[in-house]
Design a protein around this motif. Sequence first.
Motif, PDB file in Angstrom:
ATOM      1  N   ALA A   1       1.150  -1.189   0.118  1.00  0.00           N
ATOM      2  CA  ALA A   1       0.508   0.309  -0.032  1.00  0.00           C
ATOM      3  C   ALA A   1       0.848   0.880  -0.100  1.00  0.00           C
ATOM      4  CB  ALA A   1      -0.972   0.428   1.229  1.00  0.00           C
ATOM      5  N   ASP A   2       2.301   1.164   0.403  1.00  0.00           N
ATOM      6  CA  ASP A   2       3.383   1.990   0.666  1.00  0.00           C
ATOM      7  C   ASP A   2       3.075   2.540  -1.172  1.00  0.00           C
ATOM      8  OD1 ASP A   2       2.252   2.853   3.136  1.00  0.00           O
ATOM      9  OD2 ASP A   2       3.942   1.909   3.720  1.00  0.00           O
ATOM     10  N   MET A   3       3.614   1.754  -1.557  1.00  0.00           N
ATOM     11  CA  MET A   3       4.486   1.780  -2.660  1.00  0.00           C
ATOM     12  C   MET A   3       4.051   2.460  -3.422  1.00  0.00           C
ATOM     13  SD  MET A   3       6.646  -0.425  -2.717  1.00  0.00           S
ATOM     14  CE  MET A   3       7.557  -2.081  -1.959  1.00  0.00           C
ATOM     15  N   GLU A   4       5.242   3.907  -4.190  1.00  0.00           N
ATOM     16  CA  GLU A   4       5.008   5.028  -5.382  1.00  0.00           C
ATOM     17  C   GLU A   4       3.575   3.760  -6.815  1.00  0.00           C
ATOM     18  OE1 GLU A   4       7.381   4.150  -4.634  1.00  0.00           O
ATOM     19  OE2 GLU A   4       8.228   5.781  -2.916  1.00  0.00           O
ATOM     20  N   GLU A   5       3.766   2.788  -7.304  1.00  0.00           N
ATOM     21  CA  GLU A   5       2.688   2.360  -8.378  1.00  0.00           C
ATOM     22  C   GLU A   5       2.905   1.144  -7.747  1.00  0.00           C
ATOM     23  OE1 GLU A   5       6.890   1.976 -12.007  1.00  0.00           O
ATOM     24  OE2 GLU A   5       4.506   3.311 -11.714  1.00  0.00           O
ATOM     25  N   TYR A   6       1.951   0.066  -8.799  1.00  0.00           N
ATOM     26  CA  TYR A   6       1.523  -1.245  -8.568  1.00  0.00           C
ATOM     27  C   TYR A   6       2.250  -1.741  -8.951  1.00  0.00           C
ATOM     28  CZ  TYR A   6      -1.324  -5.437  -8.397  1.00  0.00           C
ATOM     29  OH  TYR A   6      -1.594  -6.380  -8.417  1.00  0.00           O
ATOM     30  N   VAL A   7       3.120  -3.199  -8.697  1.00  0.00           N
ATOM     31  CA  VAL A   7       3.655  -3.822  -8.795  1.00  0.00           C
ATOM     32  C   VAL A   7       3.530  -5.476  -8.806  1.00  0.00           C
ATOM     33  CG1 VAL A   7       5.826  -5.249  -9.116  1.00  0.00           C
ATOM     34  CG2 VAL A   7       5.728  -2.197  -8.278  1.00  0.00           C
TER      35      VAL A   7
ATOM     36  N   GLU B   1       4.552  -8.325  -9.529  1.00  0.00           N
ATOM     37  CA  GLU B   1       5.758  -9.117  -9.257  1.00  0.00           C
ATOM     38  C   GLU B   1       5.255  -9.333  -7.598  1.00  0.00           C
ATOM     39  OE1 GLU B   1       6.319  -7.311 -11.702  1.00  0.00           O
ATOM     40  OE2 GLU B   1       7.313  -8.292 -13.021  1.00  0.00           O
ATOM     41  N   ASN B   2       5.063 -11.071  -6.888  1.00  0.00           N
ATOM     42  CA  ASN B   2       4.774 -10.899  -5.682  1.00  0.00           C
ATOM     43  C   ASN B   2       4.172  -9.840  -4.937  1.00  0.00           C
ATOM     44  OD1 ASN B   2       7.449 -12.878  -6.146  1.00  0.00           O
ATOM     45  ND2 ASN B   2       8.546 -10.811  -5.930  1.00  0.00           N
ATOM     46  N   SER B   3       2.590 -10.243  -5.876  1.00  0.00           N
ATOM     47  CA  SER B   3       1.764  -9.019  -5.167  1.00  0.00           C
ATOM     48  C   SER B   3       0.649  -9.958  -5.191  1.00  0.00           C
ATOM     49  CB  SER B   3       0.827  -8.026  -6.664  1.00  0.00           C
ATOM     50  OG  SER B   3       0.675  -7.896  -7.537  1.00  0.00           O
ATOM     51  N   ALA B   4      -0.574  -9.780  -3.929  1.00  0.00           N
ATOM     52  CA  ALA B   4      -1.682 -10.480  -4.060  1.00  0.00           C
ATOM     53  C   ALA B   4      -2.562 -10.950  -5.247  1.00  0.00           C
ATOM     54  CB  ALA B   4      -2.077  -9.827  -2.680  1.00  0.00           C
ATOM     55  N   SER B   5      -2.064 -10.088  -5.564  1.00  0.00           N
ATOM     56  CA  SER B   5      -2.858 -10.910  -6.879  1.00  0.00           C
ATOM     57  C   SER B   5      -2.411 -11.245  -7.821  1.00  0.00           C
ATOM     58  CB  SER B   5      -3.238  -9.130  -7.990  1.00  0.00           C
ATOM     59  OG  SER B   5      -4.306  -8.390  -7.084  1.00  0.00           O
ATOM     60  N   GLU B   6      -1.160 -11.562  -8.206  1.00  0.00           N
ATOM     61  CA  GLU B   6      -0.233 -12.540  -8.710  1.00  0.00           C
ATOM     62  C   GLU B   6      -0.824 -13.972  -8.020  1.00  0.00           C
ATOM     63  OE1 GLU B   6       4.032 -13.908 -10.476  1.00  0.00           O
ATOM     64  OE2 GLU B   6       3.894 -11.914  -8.737  1.00  0.00           O
ATOM     65  N   LYS B   7      -0.296 -13.863  -7.175  1.00  0.00           N
ATOM     66  CA  LYS B   7      -0.882 -15.201  -5.183  1.00  0.00           C
ATOM     67  C   LYS B   7      -2.112 -15.987  -6.139  1.00  0.00           C
ATOM     68  CE  LYS B   7       2.978 -13.872  -2.590  1.00  0.00           C
ATOM     69  NZ  LYS B   7       3.539 -13.759  -0.876  1.00  0.00           N
ATOM     70  N   ARG B   8      -3.339 -14.786  -5.788  1.00  0.00           N
ATOM     71  CA  ARG B   8      -4.501 -15.618  -6.279  1.00  0.00           C
ATOM     72  C   ARG B   8      -4.886 -15.952  -7.627  1.00  0.00           C
ATOM     73  NH1 ARG B   8      -5.579 -10.937  -2.327  1.00  0.00           N
ATOM     74  NH2 ARG B   8      -6.412  -9.902  -3.686  1.00  0.00           N
TER      75      ARG B   8
ATOM     76  N   LYS C   1      -2.459  -9.376 -16.069  1.00  0.00           N
ATOM     77  CA  LYS C   1      -1.801  -8.928 -15.464  1.00  0.00           C
ATOM     78  C   LYS C   1      -1.681  -7.152 -15.619  1.00  0.00           C
ATOM     79  CE  LYS C   1       3.289  -8.108 -15.345  1.00  0.00           C
ATOM     80  NZ  LYS C   1       5.022  -8.559 -15.890  1.00  0.00           N
ATOM     81  N   LYS C   2      -1.891  -6.785 -17.657  1.00  0.00           N
ATOM     82  CA  LYS C   2      -1.976  -5.798 -18.177  1.00  0.00           C
ATOM     83  C   LYS C   2      -2.646  -5.243 -17.647  1.00  0.00           C
ATOM     84  CE  LYS C   2      -1.412  -3.485 -22.563  1.00  0.00           C
ATOM     85  NZ  LYS C   2      -1.267  -3.792 -24.238  1.00  0.00           N
ATOM     86  N   SER C   3      -4.014  -5.524 -17.626  1.00  0.00           N
ATOM     87  CA  SER C   3      -5.340  -4.957 -17.026  1.00  0.00           C
ATOM     88  C   SER C   3      -4.692  -4.475 -15.342  1.00  0.00           C
ATOM     89  CB  SER C   3      -6.191  -5.745 -17.563  1.00  0.00           C
ATOM     90  OG  SER C   3      -6.645  -6.966 -16.784  1.00  0.00           O
ATOM     91  N   MET C   4      -4.547  -5.306 -14.436  1.00  0.00           N
ATOM     92  CA  MET C   4      -4.707  -5.252 -13.752  1.00  0.00           C
ATOM     93  C   MET C   4      -3.786  -4.121 -13.195  1.00  0.00           C
ATOM     94  SD  MET C   4      -5.707  -5.775 -10.281  1.00  0.00           S
ATOM     95  CE  MET C   4      -6.423  -7.248 -10.233  1.00  0.00           C
ATOM     96  N   VAL C   5      -2.455  -3.828 -13.846  1.00  0.00           N
ATOM     97  CA  VAL C   5      -1.667  -2.622 -13.864  1.00  0.00           C
ATOM     98  C   VAL C   5      -2.044  -1.307 -14.037  1.00  0.00           C
ATOM     99  CG1 VAL C   5       0.778  -2.417 -14.352  1.00  0.00           C
ATOM    100  CG2 VAL C   5       0.299  -4.123 -13.938  1.00  0.00           C
TER     101      VAL C   5
ATOM    102  N   LEU D   1      -4.866  -0.969 -14.480  1.00  0.00           N
ATOM    103  CA  LEU D   1      -6.180  -0.419 -12.864  1.00  0.00           C
ATOM    104  C   LEU D   1      -6.201   0.264 -11.716  1.00  0.00           C
ATOM    105  CD1 LEU D   1      -9.407  -0.076 -12.780  1.00  0.00           C
ATOM    106  CD2 LEU D   1      -8.833  -2.580 -11.824  1.00  0.00           C
ATOM    107  N   ARG D   2      -4.555  -0.843 -12.004  1.00  0.00           N
ATOM    108  CA  ARG D   2      -4.109   0.259 -10.323  1.00  0.00           C
ATOM    109  C   ARG D   2      -3.755   1.084 -10.505  1.00  0.00           C
ATOM    110  NH1 ARG D   2      -4.113  -3.874  -5.827  1.00  0.00           N
ATOM    111  NH2 ARG D   2      -3.603  -1.852  -4.629  1.00  0.00           N
ATOM    112  N   ASN D   3      -2.123   1.921 -11.720  1.00  0.00           N
ATOM    113  CA  ASN D   3      -1.551   2.646 -11.268  1.00  0.00           C
ATOM    114  C   ASN D   3      -2.134   4.154 -11.895  1.00  0.00           C
ATOM    115  OD1 ASN D   3       0.244   0.989 -10.495  1.00  0.00           O
ATOM    116  ND2 ASN D   3       1.326   0.738 -12.781  1.00  0.00           N
ATOM    117  N   GLU D   4      -3.674   4.086 -13.533  1.00  0.00           N
ATOM    118  CA  GLU D   4      -4.371   5.005 -13.574  1.00  0.00           C
ATOM    119  C   GLU D   4      -5.677   4.971 -13.035  1.00  0.00           C
ATOM    120  OE1 GLU D   4      -4.188   3.789 -18.191  1.00  0.00           O
ATOM    121  OE2 GLU D   4      -2.081   3.392 -18.009  1.00  0.00           O
ATOM    122  N   GLY D   5      -5.907   4.390 -12.436  1.00  0.00           N
ATOM    123  CA  GLY D   5      -7.446   4.526 -11.801  1.00  0.00           C
ATOM    124  C   GLY D   5      -8.365   4.275 -12.673  1.00  0.00           C
ATOM    125  N   ASP D   6      -9.608   4.341 -11.676  1.00  0.00           N
ATOM    126  CA  ASP D   6     -10.543   3.497 -12.838  1.00  0.00           C
ATOM    127  C   ASP D   6     -11.869   4.450 -13.477  1.00  0.00           C
ATOM    128  OD1 ASP D   6     -10.993   1.882 -10.888  1.00  0.00           O
ATOM    129  OD2 ASP D   6     -11.947   2.373  -9.632  1.00  0.00           O
TER     130      ASP D   6
END
Length: 334
Positions: free
Chosen positions: A254-260, A262-269, A301-305, A307-312
């Motif tokens: 949650a403190d990261m400047e942008e969504y990554v 690799e090793n994220s909760a979305s990747e694991k799920r 992965k591309k759509s998730m990144v 969505l998290r970085n550019e907003g809804d």
Amino acid sequence: MAAAAWASGSLAARLPCRLSPWWRAGGVAGYAIALRVGTERPRGMSVRKGRPNDRQRREAGPPRTEKMEVDQDWTSVYPAAAAFKPSSVPLPIRMGYPVKRGVPPGKEGNLELIKIPNFLHLTPVAIRKHCVALKDFCTEWPAALDNDEKCMQHFPIEIETTDYVSAGPSVRNPKARVTTLRVKLSNLNLDDHAKKKFIKLVGERYCKGTDTLTITTDRCPLRRQNYDHGVYLLTVLFHESWKTEPWEKEKTEADMEEYVWENSASEKRALDTLLRISAAETTEGTSREALLASEVVQDYKKSMVALRNEGDTEKTLSEYKESVKRLLNLNALL
């Protein structure tokens, strides 16, 4: 008493005086001596008068413009920047407000021509002589730098300054001290951590679309001082971005400047879901590396990144919806 009488007698002989009667109380008359200093000139004293000016006033000669040759060396007349001199410029120059619907005043005694700067010292011949004199101190342009891409590769920092020319008593302008420095972050030797920290430090001075950092300095009175200040700021930002503080190791997702991804909760799920689907459909096991390299996971992965970085936005939500359908194979069930 004798000395006092002699002094008073000599003073009376030298200074004009007059006896004036005056009355005291009781009707007794008395006399007073009134001195008049500087009112009369003693005999034998002469006043020195000024002698008449026997020297005749010299008449003004013809102006220099009438003595100039047609093929003279103009650089010797105006070798450097100087105010306008009507006796040295053989041109019928006029400037000013026309009086009584006539022509503007001539150059003789014209203050309007003296107030403004001129370029009489920057004739083509003078500029050519300056270039010839400076040629010995210059080096030839490298033949390898034949296009802008190569110049940007070897000289990534761009310095922009502005010179102002105005009609005023001074050729200097306070705005000329402003210096602008531009550089692309891709040309700096920064890793992922240093680049993110660098962008965080500079704030709005970084343009993500062009990957360009712009530093404008105008606090110092001279242009050279502002240039040195801009280079100093760039050097400090570069070295500070490479430092890793102890608190930076405690940063969470949650403190990261942008969504990554690799090793994220979305990747694991996503991987766990695909492994369960693969285990239920087939008996052969599929490795995690193969699932990550598949096309549906890369699209998700591309759509998730995005969505998290550019907003809804409508675009990101639509792409995320379609990627989830392909990931879970929902199109075949509909």
